[in-house]
Design a protein around this motif. Structure first.
Motif, PDB file in Angstrom:
ATOM      1  N   ARG A  77       0.836  -1.197   0.000  1.00 54.25           N
ATOM      2  CA  ARG A  77       0.000   0.000   0.000  1.00 54.25           C
ATOM      3  C   ARG A  77       0.875   1.254   0.000  1.00 54.25           C
ATOM      4  NH1 ARG A  77      -5.033   0.263  -1.517  1.00 54.25           N
ATOM      5  NH2 ARG A  77      -5.275   2.086  -0.167  1.00 54.25           N
ATOM      6  N   LEU A  78       0.309   2.353  -0.515  1.00 58.87           N
ATOM      7  CA  LEU A  78       1.031   3.622  -0.608  1.00 58.87           C
ATOM      8  C   LEU A  78       0.253   4.748   0.067  1.00 58.87           C
ATOM      9  CD1 LEU A  78       2.103   3.280  -4.354  1.00 58.87           C
ATOM     10  CD2 LEU A  78       3.549   2.877  -2.347  1.00 58.87           C
ATOM     11  N   ALA A  90       2.848  11.222  -4.873  1.00 59.67           N
ATOM     12  CA  ALA A  90       3.652  10.776  -6.014  1.00 59.67           C
ATOM     13  C   ALA A  90       3.521  11.731  -7.188  1.00 59.67           C
ATOM     14  CB  ALA A  90       3.216   9.377  -6.454  1.00 59.67           C
ATOM     15  N   VAL A  91       4.609  11.931  -7.901  1.00 56.85           N
ATOM     16  CA  VAL A  91       4.610  12.629  -9.189  1.00 56.85           C
ATOM     17  C   VAL A  91       4.902  11.604 -10.270  1.00 56.85           C
ATOM     18  CG1 VAL A  91       5.911  14.208 -10.660  1.00 56.85           C
ATOM     19  CG2 VAL A  91       5.229  14.934  -8.386  1.00 56.85           C
ATOM     20  N   ASP A 113       6.894  12.163  -1.889  1.00 57.60           N
ATOM     21  CA  ASP A 113       7.498  10.901  -1.476  1.00 57.60           C
ATOM     22  C   ASP A 113       8.000  10.052  -2.632  1.00 57.60           C
ATOM     23  OD1 ASP A 113       6.489  10.698   1.572  1.00 57.60           O
ATOM     24  OD2 ASP A 113       4.850  11.454   0.318  1.00 57.60           O
ATOM     25  N   LEU A 114       7.303  10.116  -3.761  1.00 54.96           N
ATOM     26  CA  LEU A 114       7.538   9.170  -4.847  1.00 54.96           C
ATOM     27  C   LEU A 114       7.630   9.899  -6.177  1.00 54.96           C
ATOM     28  CD1 LEU A 114       4.756   6.634  -3.780  1.00 54.96           C
ATOM     29  CD2 LEU A 114       7.164   6.609  -3.073  1.00 54.96           C
ATOM     30  N   GLY A 153      12.389  10.684   2.720  1.00 59.36           N
ATOM     31  CA  GLY A 153      12.926   9.330   2.623  1.00 59.36           C
ATOM     32  C   GLY A 153      12.203   8.587   1.526  1.00 59.36           C
ATOM     33  N   GLY A 154      12.205   9.174   0.333  1.00 58.20           N
ATOM     34  CA  GLY A 154      11.333   8.719  -0.746  1.00 58.20           C
ATOM     35  C   GLY A 154      11.929   7.680  -1.670  1.00 58.20           C
ATOM     36  N   ALA A 155      11.255   7.503  -2.803  1.00 54.91           N
ATOM     37  CA  ALA A 155      11.677   6.500  -3.782  1.00 54.91           C
ATOM     38  C   ALA A 155      11.418   7.009  -5.191  1.00 54.91           C
ATOM     39  CB  ALA A 155      10.936   5.183  -3.561  1.00 54.91           C
TER      40      ALA A 155
END
Length: 235
Positions: free
Chosen positions: A6-7, A12-13, A71-72, A119-121
């Motif tokens: 889950r997110l 997110a972009v 975050d993403l 602390g993203g991805a």
């Protein structure tokens, strides 16, 4: 127990999100609970031109101002120009690199401060063409090879900032970008013969891999390329 796939609560972009793989990725991330800022040059919720560092920075600033965090990041924006290397124009060659490779770098660089805070991805869109040589698309192949190695370099540099950076490498996907070659019966016969699973990758196949790499289920995965290719690159 919390579902690691889950997110929820994450922002997110997704670039190149107006259609095709990007639109499917955006919908998939939203379905897993993320707040998604869909960005595109052609028209989406947010406009971005990845050829322009100021445009990339403005996108990140707008998202952080609107949602409070980032975050993403999914770098999906891309173009292709086909033709023999011997006669390909310098403009066609460099334009593909500017969008696919340098555009990915610009977006990563613009998003870095926000990703470091969260602390993203990051997931970058590569291609099987970045791993194997393919006739008639020198600029595209070189750009995607660059994306895969940029992914490794950023993963190494940004690990201390708790930012994971990975890539996906699809084989041919039935989108507008491949409409020209999908209409070529001989090309498709040769292409399908290289795919052990015997079919093209669907946008949902790619989106599922992207969503996994962005999730906590992949918390110890960084600097990797997941080839969504039906076995093309194992041969």
């Amino acid at each position: 127990m919390t579902d690691p796939f889950r997110l929820d609560g994450r922002v997110a972009v997704v670039t190149g999100a107006a259609r095709g793989i990007g639109a499917c990725v955006a919908a998939t991330l939203a379905g897993r609970g993320a707040t998604v800022a869909s960005a595109d040059l052609a028209g989406a919720a947010h406009r971005v031109d990845v050829r322009d560092a100021a445009s990339c920075a403005a996108l990140v600033s707008d998202v952080v101002d609107r949602y409070g965090r980032l975050d993403l990041l999914v770098n999906n924006a891309g173009v292709v120009r086909r033709g023999p290397a011997a006669t390909m124009s310098e403009v066609d060659f460099t334009e593909v690199l500017d969008v696919n490779l340098t555009g990915t770098f610009r977006m990563c660089q613009a998003a870095y401060p926000a990703l470091r805070a969260a602390g993203g991805a990051v997931v970058n869109l590569g291609s099987t063409n970045g791993h194997i040589a393919v006739k008639g698309s020198a600029g595209y192949c070189v750009s995607k090879a660059g994306v895969l190695h940029l992914t490794r370099v950023l993963a190494l540099e940004w690990a201390a900032d708790r930012i994971r950076v990975n890539a996906v490498g699809p084989t041919i996907v039935p989108t507008d970008m491949t409409a020209d070659v999908r209409g070529d019966q001989r090309y498709m016969a040769e292409k399908m013969a290289t795919i052990p699973l015997g079919r093209m990758a669907e946008p949902a196949d790619v989106a599922g891999a992207v969503a996994y790499l962005l999730s906590d289920a992949a918390a110890m995965v960084t600097g990797q390329t997941v080839f969504v290719d039906g076995g093309v690159t194992i041969q």
